[in-house]
Design a protein around this motif. Structure first.
Motif, PDB file in Angstrom:
ATOM      1  N   LEU A   1       0.821  -1.208   0.000  1.00  0.00           N
ATOM      2  CA  LEU A   1       0.000   0.000   0.000  1.00  0.00           C
ATOM      3  C   LEU A   1       0.856   1.261   0.000  1.00  0.00           C
ATOM      4  N   LEU A   2       1.956   1.246   0.721  1.00  0.00           N
ATOM      5  CA  LEU A   2       2.858   2.396   0.750  1.00  0.00           C
ATOM      6  C   LEU A   2       3.495   2.628  -0.623  1.00  0.00           C
TER       7      LEU A   2
ATOM      8  N   TRP B   1      -1.664   1.989   4.798  1.00  0.00           N
ATOM      9  CA  TRP B   1      -0.346   1.471   5.149  1.00  0.00           C
ATOM     10  C   TRP B   1      -0.024   1.725   6.619  1.00  0.00           C
TER      11      TRP B   1
ATOM     12  N   MET C   1       2.168   1.722  -3.485  1.00  0.00           N
ATOM     13  CA  MET C   1       1.098   2.206  -4.357  1.00  0.00           C
ATOM     14  C   MET C   1       0.869   3.708  -4.147  1.00  0.00           C
ATOM     15  N   ASP C   2       0.819   4.141  -2.893  1.00  0.00           N
ATOM     16  CA  ASP C   2       0.645   5.569  -2.614  1.00  0.00           C
ATOM     17  C   ASP C   2       1.833   6.375  -3.129  1.00  0.00           C
TER      18      ASP C   2
ATOM     19  N   HIS D   1       1.473   6.681  -6.944  1.00  0.00           N
ATOM     20  CA  HIS D   1       0.442   7.655  -7.298  1.00  0.00           C
ATOM     21  C   HIS D   1       0.901   9.079  -6.986  1.00  0.00           C
ATOM     22  N   THR D   2       1.667   9.240  -5.920  1.00  0.00           N
ATOM     23  CA  THR D   2       2.188  10.559  -5.569  1.00  0.00           C
ATOM     24  C   THR D   2       3.164  11.054  -6.624  1.00  0.00           C
TER      25      THR D   2
ATOM     26  N   VAL E   1      -0.538  11.827  -2.405  1.00  0.00           N
ATOM     27  CA  VAL E   1      -1.724  10.975  -2.501  1.00  0.00           C
ATOM     28  C   VAL E   1      -1.648   9.959  -1.376  1.00  0.00           C
ATOM     29  N   VAL E   2      -2.672   9.941  -0.538  1.00  0.00           N
ATOM     30  CA  VAL E   2      -2.748   8.985   0.568  1.00  0.00           C
ATOM     31  C   VAL E   2      -4.087   8.272   0.448  1.00  0.00           C
ATOM     32  N   THR E   3      -4.037   6.966   0.240  1.00  0.00           N
ATOM     33  CA  THR E   3      -5.253   6.174   0.097  1.00  0.00           C
ATOM     34  C   THR E   3      -5.710   5.726   1.477  1.00  0.00           C
TER      35      THR E   3
ATOM     36  N   PRO F   1      -4.691   6.352   6.675  1.00  0.00           N
ATOM     37  CA  PRO F   1      -3.959   5.694   5.587  1.00  0.00           C
ATOM     38  C   PRO F   1      -3.843   4.189   5.833  1.00  0.00           C
TER      39      PRO F   1
ATOM     40  N   ALA G   1      -8.789   1.456   0.004  1.00  0.00           N
ATOM     41  CA  ALA G   1      -8.026   0.271  -0.383  1.00  0.00           C
ATOM     42  C   ALA G   1      -8.868  -0.990  -0.245  1.00  0.00           C
TER      43      ALA G   1
END
Length: 107
Positions: free
Chosen positions: A19-20, A79, A22-23, A26-27, A34-36, A77, A41
């Motif tokens: 997840l980290l 992550w 992926m963020d 995207h950032t 960008v923080v999902t 978040p 998620a």
């Protein structure tokens, strides 16, 4: 039991790392932070399961658990939540350190 806690902790830490990454991807792609959230998620990986989980928690556990507790965790978040839980489980499953006393004469 300790082995299960360590395995679960390692799995949660691995998912948190995914997840980290992926963020971070995207950032970099959007040139903005960008923080999902965990809820996003969850909906992305397991679509259609968030509402049944809500129904289960409200009917089987306690209605007040969903609104203040779970919704707060789902807004954080992903992550951070999974990583924190993974660290706690990994630390709970570690073996205790065995310290032995050494006298000055043995050094």
């Amino acid at each position: 039991m300790r082995r299960i806690l360590r395995i679960l902790g390692a799995l949660l830490l691995a998912v948190a790392m995914v997840l980290l990454v992926m963020d971070g991807t995207h950032t970099l792609a959007s040139s903005a932070l960008v923080v999902t959230p965990l809820g996003g998620a969850w909906s992305g990986f397991f679509p259609g399961t968030l509402e049944p989980a809500r129904t289960f928690i409200e009917t089987s556990v306690h209605p007040l658990l969903w609104e203040p507790v779970v919704t707060t965790l789902l807004s954080w978040p992903g992550w951070a939540v999974l990583g924190g839980l993974g660290v706690v489980l990994a630390l709970a499953g570690r073996t205790p350190n065995r310290r032995r006393l050494v006298s000055i004469d043995q050094l």
